[in-house]
Design an enzyme around this catalytic site. Sequence first.
Site, mmCIF file in Angstrom:
data_model
loop_
_atom_site.group_PDB
_atom_site.id
_atom_site.type_symbol
_atom_site.label_atom_id
_atom_site.label_comp_id
_atom_site.label_asym_id
_atom_site.label_seq_id
_atom_site.Cartn_x
_atom_site.Cartn_y
_atom_site.Cartn_z
ATOM 1 N N ARG A 118 -9.235 40.842 2.488
ATOM 2 C CA ARG A 118 -8.278 41.618 3.276
ATOM 3 C C ARG A 118 -8.658 43.099 3.336
ATOM 4 N NH1 ARG A 118 -6.665 37.146 1.366
ATOM 5 N NH2 ARG A 118 -4.958 35.937 2.250
ATOM 6 N N PHE A 155 2.669 51.256 -7.619
ATOM 7 C CA PHE A 155 4.070 51.535 -7.925
ATOM 8 C C PHE A 155 4.466 52.940 -7.470
ATOM 9 C CE2 PHE A 155 7.625 52.808 -10.666
ATOM 10 C CZ PHE A 155 8.486 51.746 -10.460
ATOM 11 N N HIS A 210 3.967 41.044 -13.524
ATOM 12 C CA HIS A 210 3.993 42.441 -13.086
ATOM 13 C C HIS A 210 3.884 42.560 -11.567
ATOM 14 C CE1 HIS A 210 -0.339 42.019 -12.545
ATOM 15 N NE2 HIS A 210 -0.332 43.188 -11.935
#
Length: 158
Positions: free
Chosen positions: A136, A66, A97
Amino acid sequence: MATSLKNLNEYKKDNFKDISDKTVGIVVAEWHDDITSVLCQGAVETLLKHGAKKENIFINSVPGSFELTLGAQFLALQEEIDAVICIGVVIKGDTKHDDYINNAVANGLTNVALKFNKPVAFGLVTTNNLEQALDRAGGKHGNKGVEAAAAVIGMLSF
């Protein structure tokens, strides 16, 4: 294209220009640092591979994904920074979230790029589970950090 259909380490470099005089800031989220450190390493190695100088790469950390947006803005504010790469991981959990964070980061980084007229790469791994995130971060789907660095180099070459 879905990551499952593409390896993140594969990118077009035909139009890449010399980036030896460019300065790149990298913002790395500390949350899931076992993964973000691998992503960051991939980004740095890709920049160096394409001519960036080690002394022109600045790595900064923020607590979580964030905070990548504000970290990117702090770097973009600096005149000597030519581009920013943001590295983070958001794994879906029991709540929504991930939707809120992913959306906020995507919009925030777009706004930073447009506000400062500098490339800002979205190196955020957004997955349903830990296994997909590891896939990834150097796993079977390559490294999202490599892809983010390639995007920045491409935009610096634009």
